[in-house]
Motif scaffolding. Structure first.
Motif, PDB file in Angstrom:
ATOM      1  N   GLU A 194       0.777  -1.144  -0.050  1.00  0.00           N
ATOM      2  CA  GLU A 194      -0.043  -0.097  -0.050  1.00  0.00           C
ATOM      3  C   GLU A 194       0.961   1.212  -0.046  1.00  0.00           C
ATOM      4  O   GLU A 194       0.560   2.188  -0.668  1.00  0.00           O
ATOM      5  CB  GLU A 194      -0.854  -0.148   1.146  1.00  0.00           C
ATOM      6  CG  GLU A 194      -2.083   1.028   1.305  1.00  0.00           C
ATOM      7  CD  GLU A 194      -2.686   1.266   0.202  1.00  0.00           C
ATOM      8  OE1 GLU A 194      -3.199   2.352  -0.161  1.00  0.00           O
ATOM      9  OE2 GLU A 194      -3.305   0.316  -0.478  1.00  0.00           O
ATOM     10  N   ASN A 195       2.050   1.364   0.592  1.00  0.00           N
ATOM     11  CA  ASN A 195       2.846   2.493   0.924  1.00  0.00           C
ATOM     12  C   ASN A 195       3.332   2.474  -0.505  1.00  0.00           C
ATOM     13  O   ASN A 195       3.727   3.845  -0.795  1.00  0.00           O
ATOM     14  CB  ASN A 195       4.081   2.146   1.937  1.00  0.00           C
ATOM     15  CG  ASN A 195       3.354   2.401   3.305  1.00  0.00           C
ATOM     16  OD1 ASN A 195       2.226   2.567   3.575  1.00  0.00           O
ATOM     17  ND2 ASN A 195       4.068   2.085   4.345  1.00  0.00           N
ATOM     18  N   LEU A 196       3.733   1.463  -1.223  1.00  0.00           N
ATOM     19  CA  LEU A 196       4.512   1.733  -2.632  1.00  0.00           C
ATOM     20  C   LEU A 196       3.468   1.852  -3.757  1.00  0.00           C
ATOM     21  O   LEU A 196       4.017   1.852  -4.872  1.00  0.00           O
ATOM     22  CB  LEU A 196       5.187   0.646  -3.005  1.00  0.00           C
ATOM     23  CG  LEU A 196       6.573   0.580  -1.769  1.00  0.00           C
ATOM     24  CD1 LEU A 196       7.162  -0.905  -2.111  1.00  0.00           C
ATOM     25  CD2 LEU A 196       7.613   1.497  -1.928  1.00  0.00           C
ATOM     26  N   ALA A 197       2.274   1.708  -3.504  1.00  0.00           N
ATOM     27  CA  ALA A 197       1.136   1.836  -4.626  1.00  0.00           C
ATOM     28  C   ALA A 197       0.994   3.335  -5.177  1.00  0.00           C
ATOM     29  O   ALA A 197       0.853   4.252  -4.407  1.00  0.00           O
ATOM     30  CB  ALA A 197      -0.204   1.562  -4.208  1.00  0.00           C
ATOM     31  N   HIS A 198       1.140   3.412  -6.451  1.00  0.00           N
ATOM     32  CA  HIS A 198       1.313   4.789  -7.246  1.00  0.00           C
ATOM     33  C   HIS A 198       0.356   4.483  -8.382  1.00  0.00           C
ATOM     34  O   HIS A 198       0.059   3.077  -8.966  1.00  0.00           O
ATOM     35  CB  HIS A 198       2.315   5.360  -7.457  1.00  0.00           C
ATOM     36  CG  HIS A 198       3.055   5.534  -6.463  1.00  0.00           C
ATOM     37  ND1 HIS A 198       2.979   6.590  -5.584  1.00  0.00           N
ATOM     38  CD2 HIS A 198       4.307   5.125  -5.814  1.00  0.00           C
ATOM     39  CE1 HIS A 198       3.575   6.871  -4.554  1.00  0.00           C
ATOM     40  NE2 HIS A 198       4.739   5.667  -4.715  1.00  0.00           N
ATOM     41  N   SER A 199      -0.194   5.423  -8.850  1.00  0.00           N
ATOM     42  CA  SER A 199      -0.829   5.461 -10.601  1.00  0.00           C
ATOM     43  C   SER A 199       0.449   5.037 -11.450  1.00  0.00           C
ATOM     44  O   SER A 199       1.476   5.554 -11.431  1.00  0.00           O
ATOM     45  CB  SER A 199      -1.409   6.753 -10.774  1.00  0.00           C
ATOM     46  OG  SER A 199      -2.413   6.919  -9.785  1.00  0.00           O
ATOM     47  N   PHE A 200      -0.042   4.412 -12.540  1.00  0.00           N
ATOM     48  CA  PHE A 200       0.935   4.047 -13.586  1.00  0.00           C
ATOM     49  C   PHE A 200       1.369   5.315 -14.408  1.00  0.00           C
ATOM     50  O   PHE A 200       0.466   5.788 -15.112  1.00  0.00           O
ATOM     51  CB  PHE A 200       0.380   3.077 -14.559  1.00  0.00           C
ATOM     52  CG  PHE A 200       1.303   2.489 -15.617  1.00  0.00           C
ATOM     53  CD1 PHE A 200       2.790   2.122 -15.377  1.00  0.00           C
ATOM     54  CD2 PHE A 200       0.908   2.589 -17.009  1.00  0.00           C
ATOM     55  CE1 PHE A 200       3.545   1.785 -16.230  1.00  0.00           C
ATOM     56  CE2 PHE A 200       1.731   2.258 -17.814  1.00  0.00           C
ATOM     57  CZ  PHE A 200       3.052   1.989 -17.885  1.00  0.00           C
ATOM     58  N   GLU A 201       2.635   5.683 -14.366  1.00  0.00           N
ATOM     59  CA  GLU A 201       3.534   6.555 -15.174  1.00  0.00           C
ATOM     60  C   GLU A 201       4.382   6.445 -15.902  1.00  0.00           C
ATOM     61  O   GLU A 201       5.516   6.206 -15.483  1.00  0.00           O
ATOM     62  CB  GLU A 201       3.543   8.011 -14.011  1.00  0.00           C
ATOM     63  CG  GLU A 201       2.510   8.471 -13.416  1.00  0.00           C
ATOM     64  CD  GLU A 201       3.109   9.337 -12.335  1.00  0.00           C
ATOM     65  OE1 GLU A 201       4.047   9.926 -12.497  1.00  0.00           O
ATOM     66  OE2 GLU A 201       2.383   9.895 -11.426  1.00  0.00           O
TER      67      GLU A 201
END
Length: 329
Positions: A194-201
């Protein structure tokens, strides 16, 4: 873009003429072997170790090793009976949900652009697939090989992914029943994810080795030396729980720093409370004094500030090669 293939998409009684283009390209650098003394390129020679002679292309036959050092020879006539001509049709077999296809099946991507006479039919197929949320499973023959393929909408157009057949997919031979996880380990692992979750860029990710290779080649061409910094070695994992705790603490610290930076950028100036008359008078006197001091001090020219020199971005890319079969298509 270079056209690799021309044909049509067929589904039902609908036929949409299209052109095929490579959707991706390898950025891998291809090196040639040179003779160290004269720097001339080395020629590959086919030689028979038993006869100790150089063998030409006309003297070669294809053989399949069915046992150790035992071959069955297949002649050109044998292979011609199985060879299929290059198909000019992409035959749609089924429409399925994209989520049902695991990415392990995907092989290579190709763009399918419409011929000028098929713009409306092409756009009709794209919009219908996009609104239905479906992708098409199709069959196409290229270079004498029959491919399973997936057609999907990408950037308002069609992209075709050639796919592996199920028999070509290997499976892991691991007995997961022997591995027992605790609830605490699962909870901490989920928190780390969860801490490393980001939107795909996509632009966020760079091929660092490719960029270092570019700088190394450019420095060699310019006669300079280039020193590559050694990668940072990660710490050895002694205890899984300790590693999870340390990772969570590190990611939460980085996440907090990003939030603080975002708040500094988006924060608005705080409105000051109106001061009474005595404070206003004192502030007015201070402003006048500061203005007199400013007039007596010579202004520093703005062009004396040292500006950083930006190095132009490298345009070095691997040399593209066009195969003979692509030219014939």
């Amino acid at each position: 873009m270079h056209t690799l293939w021309k044909g049509s998409i067929s589904f039902g009684l609908v036929n949409v003429p299209v052109k095929m283009h490579a959707a991706t390209e390898s950025q891998e650098f291809k090196f040639n072997y040179l003779h160290e003394d004269c720097k001339n390129r080395i020629r590959s020679i086919k030689r028979c170790p038993a006869c100790d002679v150089e063998v030409g292309a006309d003297d070669l036959v294809k053989g399949f090793e069915y046992e150790k050092d035992r071959y069955v020879v297949l002649s050109k006539d044998d292979l011609a009976t199985l060879e299929q001509p290059m198909s000019r049709s992409i035959d749609i077999l089924d429409f399925v949900n994209l989520q049902e296809i695991d990415p392990i099946y995907y092989q290579k991507s190709y763009y399918l652009s419409p011929e000028e006479t098929a713009m409306k039919a092409y756009r009709l197929l794209c919009q219908s697939m996009e609104e239905s949320g479906k992708v098409a499973l199709a069959r196409v023959t290229m270079r004498s090989k029959q491919h399973l393929a997936c057609l999907r909408v990408f950037e308002k157009g069609l992209v075709m992914e050639t796919m592996y057949y199920p028999k070509e997919i290997r499976h892991m031979d691991v007995d997961w029943d022997q591995v027992v996880l605790t609830e605490a380990e699962l909870t901490m692992a989920r928190q780390l994810i969860e801490n490393l979750a980001h939107s795909f860029e996509p632009d966020k990710y760079k091929d660092e080795l490719h960029e270092q290779m570019v700088r190394l080649i450019e420095s060699k061409v310019a006669g300079e030396t280039y020193q590559v910094e050694p990668p940072v070695q990660g710490g050895k994992v002694v205890d899984l729980m300790e590693a999870l705790r340390a990772s969570i603490a590190q990611t939460e610290n980085q996440k907090g720093q990003l939030i603080n930076k975002a708040e500094e950028v988006t924060s608005k100036p705080v409105k000051r409370v109106k001061a009474d008359k005595s404070e206003q008078a004192a502030a007015t006197g201070s402003v006048k004094t500061a203005e007199k001091d400013k007039e007596s001090t010579p202004a520093q020219p703005s062009d004396t500030l040292e500006k950083p020199i930006l190095k132009p971005k490298s345009t070095l890319t691997p040399r593209k090669r066009t195969t003979r079969r692509a030219k014939e298509a």
